[in-house]
Design a protein around this motif. Sequence first.
Motif, short mmCIF file in Angstrom:
data_model
loop_
_atom_site.label_atom_id
_atom_site.label_comp_id
_atom_site.label_asym_id
_atom_site.label_seq_id
_atom_site.Cartn_x
_atom_site.Cartn_y
_atom_site.Cartn_z
N THR A 97 -13.92 -8.12 4.13
CA THR A 97 -13.08 -7.11 4.76
C THR A 97 -11.65 -7.65 4.81
N SER A 99 -7.58 -7.43 6.87
CA SER A 99 -6.91 -7.21 8.15
C SER A 99 -5.94 -6.03 8.14
N ASP A 100 -5.77 -5.38 7.02
CA ASP A 100 -4.75 -4.33 6.91
C ASP A 100 -5.22 -2.96 7.40
N SER A 101 -6.26 -2.92 8.19
CA SER A 101 -6.80 -1.67 8.76
C SER A 101 -7.36 -0.72 7.71
N SER A 102 -7.46 -1.17 6.49
CA SER A 102 -8.07 -0.30 5.48
C SER A 102 -9.58 -0.28 5.69
N ASP A 103 -10.18 0.72 5.17
CA ASP A 103 -11.64 0.82 5.28
C ASP A 103 -12.32 0.09 4.13
N GLU A 105 -14.21 -2.44 2.07
CA GLU A 105 -15.24 -3.42 2.37
C GLU A 105 -16.05 -3.63 1.10
#
Length: 153
Positions: A97, A99-103, A105
């Motif tokens: 994952t 840290s850039d708040s993207s989904d 994964e």
Amino acid sequence: MAFSVTACSSNSEKGEETTAAVTTEASTSISTEAESTTEATTEAKASETEAKASETEAADGTLDASIVGTWGFTVGEGEDQLTIYYTFNEDGSGKITFSDSSDSELAFTYTTPKADTLIIKSSEKHSEENKYKIDGDSLTLDDGIQVETYTRS
């Protein structure tokens, strides 16, 4: 190996019968020996294949418990800073994952078949082998090109 024996007899028909009987016995004996050799060879190959499969399963299924957890590696600075997280689960599954708040994964499976080798498989066709070392809360991965040190989260 085939051989024949001809009996001395004034009756040639009897000699032919004797020859046929001896030749048939020799052929039957050779066929039986050949079948036994083939069966033994087949059984030996099957045992060898099973042994190799067991070795592979054992090697592929090895998991180092000390790697279990989430590890982060930060790249960039300021607004361009991004942390990449690797999460290793006890069952050999994991995910990457960011840290850039993207989904975003990426799921993977992993094994540690040797004390210093980590294999991460993200699909049927993609697999990465890294040298790894855990020192306290640091995980160092070396893919032969780049060395990265992750910190336990």
